[in-house]
Design a protein around this motif. Structure first.
Motif, PDB file in Angstrom:
ATOM      1  N   TYR A 238      16.795   1.931   0.963  1.00 30.20           N
ATOM      2  CA  TYR A 238      16.323   3.323   0.962  1.00 30.20           C
ATOM      3  C   TYR A 238      16.663   3.999  -0.366  1.00 30.20           C
ATOM      4  O   TYR A 238      15.814   4.646  -0.990  1.00 30.20           O
TER       5      TYR A 238
ATOM      6  N   THR B  59      13.916   5.066  -3.614  1.00 31.57           N
ATOM      7  CA  THR B  59      13.675   6.490  -3.838  1.00 31.57           C
ATOM      8  C   THR B  59      14.493   7.076  -4.972  1.00 31.57           C
ATOM      9  O   THR B  59      14.119   8.102  -5.552  1.00 31.57           O
TER      10      THR B  59
ATOM     11  N   ASP C 212       1.481   0.505  -6.468  1.00 34.65           N
ATOM     12  CA  ASP C 212       2.783   1.080  -6.124  1.00 34.65           C
ATOM     13  C   ASP C 212       3.503   0.283  -5.051  1.00 34.65           C
ATOM     14  O   ASP C 212       4.538   0.711  -4.537  1.00 34.65           O
TER      15      ASP C 212
ATOM     16  N   THR D 162       9.665  -0.278  -7.931  1.00 32.80           N
ATOM     17  CA  THR D 162       8.824  -1.138  -7.103  1.00 32.80           C
ATOM     18  C   THR D 162       9.199  -2.612  -7.231  1.00 32.80           C
ATOM     19  O   THR D 162       8.535  -3.466  -6.646  1.00 32.80           O
TER      20      THR D 162
ATOM     21  N   ARG E 137      11.066   0.312   3.151  1.00 34.93           N
ATOM     22  CA  ARG E 137       9.864   0.711   3.885  1.00 34.93           C
ATOM     23  C   ARG E 137      10.109   1.982   4.704  1.00 34.93           C
ATOM     24  O   ARG E 137       9.237   2.848   4.796  1.00 34.93           O
TER      25      ARG E 137
ATOM     26  N   ARG F  49       9.905   4.805   2.263  1.00 35.55           N
ATOM     27  CA  ARG F  49       8.554   5.057   1.748  1.00 35.55           C
ATOM     28  C   ARG F  49       7.538   4.462   2.717  1.00 35.55           C
ATOM     29  O   ARG F  49       6.931   3.422   2.473  1.00 35.55           O
TER      30      ARG F  49
ATOM     31  N   ASP G  77       4.584   5.020   3.576  1.00 33.64           N
ATOM     32  CA  ASP G  77       3.183   4.864   3.176  1.00 33.64           C
ATOM     33  C   ASP G  77       2.999   3.852   2.046  1.00 33.64           C
ATOM     34  O   ASP G  77       1.886   3.684   1.543  1.00 33.64           O
ATOM     35  N   THR G  78       4.077   3.194   1.650  1.00 34.03           N
ATOM     36  CA  THR G  78       4.028   2.240   0.546  1.00 34.03           C
ATOM     37  C   THR G  78       4.220   0.824   1.083  1.00 34.03           C
ATOM     38  O   THR G  78       5.223   0.542   1.736  1.00 34.03           O
TER      39      THR G  78
END
Length: 541
Positions: free
Chosen positions: A62, A66, A370, A395, A416, A419, A421-422
């Motif tokens: 995490y 980020t 991304d 990434t 995950r 993020r 949506d990634t």
């Protein structure tokens, strides 16, 4: 002031400081804490794992994905000790992770009476693995200590911190003053005079080289601006992947960086230890190094640089870019030289590591720009350092110098969650994957859509190759007996496939990403080419 328990005060402060997910595994020493958390699950989502190591790895993922603080909570003693591999990895990769643990009864700490989960000195272990650690002893001091933890997470070099709290202290209640504002990072001013000297030195260089590490992840636009002004190659290494787009003409991996290092007259090093360059590649007396680092201790750890600048990478590089124009010399032919060296390095990697490159190409093609790749200590992971182009910051996630076998899958789950949506892909060997394979249960329970690829060769492949090559084929303790990985994944209720080629792998990844849920792909491989001749370059005279 409100009458709060210590646990309620800590939960309130976690929420105030932006923690929206808490990776956890409950137990008796933390029962009052989880009771307090129950009332705030609308703000802080608890995700419980099947092993404490996964709690810490998920928090690590995490934070790395980020750049923001994350937190995990576990019981003391063996529970905390189970997280220490992840905690040491967070220290190595400069990740802002808060380790929150319970303790035995406060009056019994240090008395060695043999209570459940008692350690001789848990706080000392914490302090040895973090930049700061402390103990909460009352409800009234909880807000200040939690804010102090976050101030340290946000200030200077990003590294983990820890707090412990005794099981009876969690439930203790008293009037508590909660601050209205979260913790803030300490200010970090620009050293204007040093930046001006750096602009003059690098601006006058004939063959400048830029080396970036994890400390430059937020400074990419300024790295690129300076690189283009100087026509200087940017060598990325593991932790610097994604600082600038790997497709850019000036972005080079360590293999090309090794060549440029031997010819450079000035090196601009940003947020990097420069460990292989200084300790392995060699330091010429005439090589001038400019170092920019948030940690002043890092600047002259191995050799005092020509110019050392303590500061935030993005802010300092912005100031450097603004001053560089008036000092910058012309470098005719430099662009062609960089292109030629980069092309040669890419060609060599693709020739020597052709099987790994084919699989990595398939992963890169299936992931969006991304998309996040979580590296592992495996033959594919080693090759990825040289052959996987990263396009965006944060990434390409790697355990850095700690080299933590088995970190990958659980860490990818945390990435995950951070993020959602990634797309996230994890690559592991069959040895490393089984360290945290039980967390497929966590992925299924929480619908954490990671595509996990297991490159299975029936061995600790790197260990076995070394035994074959360096010890006359006297292989020992390196062969593995594996489960049927497809059946194993399906038994946890997640999608699972087996593929036999790079083309099949790419198609399977695309199917997994389209479905959105957790997936396991078993990719059997044979013996793969040795990557180490390309990674571990010899010392230059």
């Amino acid at each position: 002031m409100k009458v709060l328990s210590t646990a309620q005060a800590v939960v309130s402060m976690l929420e105030l400081n932006g923690i929206d997910t808490l990776f956890c595994l409950p137990g008796v020493q933390n029962d009052p804490f989880f009771d307090a958390l129950y009332d705030r699950t609308n703000a802080i989502r608890p995700i419980h794992a099947r092993h404490e190591q996964a709690c810490a790895y998920m928090a690590l993922g995490y934070a790395m994905a980020t750049g923001k603080p994350s937190a995990y909570v576990v019981v003391p003693g063996p529970g905390f000790l189970n997280t220490t591999a992840a905690l040491s990895t967070a220290y190595a990769v400069n990740a802002p992770v808060l380790a929150l643990t319970g303790q035995i009864q406060q009056s019994m700490i240090g008395r060695h009476v043999g209570l459940l989960h008692e350690l001789p000195d848990q706080l000392s272990i914490m302090r040895g693995l973090t930049k700061w650690a402390d103990r909460i002893t009352s409800p009234g001091e909880a807000p200040g200590l939690v804010n102090e933890a976050f101030r340290r997470l946000l200030s200077g070099r990003r590294r983990p911190v820890a707090l412990e709290c005794a099981m009876d202290t969690w439930a203790r209640r008293m009037p508590v003053a909660l601050p209205a504002s979260p913790a803030k990072a300490d200010p970090c001013l620009v050293d204007e005079e040093a930046v001006e000297r750096a602009a003059r030195l690098v601006g006058g260089a004939k063959k400048p080289l830029i080396v970036v590490g994890g400390g430059a992840q937020e400074a990419g636009p300024y790295v690129l601006q300076i690189a283009e002004l100087l026509e200087a190659p940017v060598a990325t290494g593991r932790m610097g992947q994604g600082v600038i787009d790997g497709r850019h003409r000036l972005s080079v991996t360590a293999l090309a960086g090794y060549r440029f290092w031997s010819e450079a007259d000035v090196v601009l090093a940003v947020g990097t230890r420069l460990q292989p360059q200084q300790m392995t590649w060699g330091l010429r007396e005439d090589l001038k190094i400019i170092r920019i680092d948030i940690d002043g201790e890092e600047l002259d750890r191995q050799r005092k640089p020509e110019i050392g600048i303590i500061g935030d990478a993005a802010v300092t590089l912005k100031a450097l870019a603004e001053r560089l124009g008036k000092h910058n010399a012309r470098r005719n032919g430099r662009a062609d030289e960089v292109a030629a060296v980069k092309s040669d390095a890419v060609k060599k990697v693709r020739e020597v590591l052709a099987p790994q490159v084919a699989y990595l190409d398939a992963i890169r093609a299936a992931l969006p720009e991304d998309g996040i790749l979580v590296d592992e200590l495996t033959q594919m992971g080693y090759a990825a350092r040289l052959a996987y182009p990263t396009y965006k910051p944060r990434t390409f996630l790697s355990p850095g110098y700690q080299g933590t076998l088995g970190w990958g899958y659980a860490t990818s789950l945390g990435a995950r969650v951070a993020r959602p949506d990634t797309p996230v892909v994890s690559i592991s060997g069959d040895g490393g994957f089984l360290f945290t394979a039980m967390e497929m249960s966590t992925a299924a329970q929480n619908n954490i859509g990671v595509v996990a690829i297991v490159f299975s060769d029936g061995a600790y492949g790197n260990v076995k190759r070394i035994q074959q090559q360096a010890f006359n084929n006297r292989t020992i303790a390196s062969d593995l007996h594996n489960p049927d990985f497809v059946k194993l994944g399906e038994s946890f209720g997640i999608a699972a496939e087996r593929v036999k080629s790079a083309a099949e792998l790419g198609a399977a990844i695309s199917r997994g990403l389209a479905k959105g849920g957790p997936m396991l792909i078993d990719c059997p491989v044979g013996s793969l080419p040795d990557p180490w001749a390309l990674i571990a370059q010899p010392r230059r005279a």
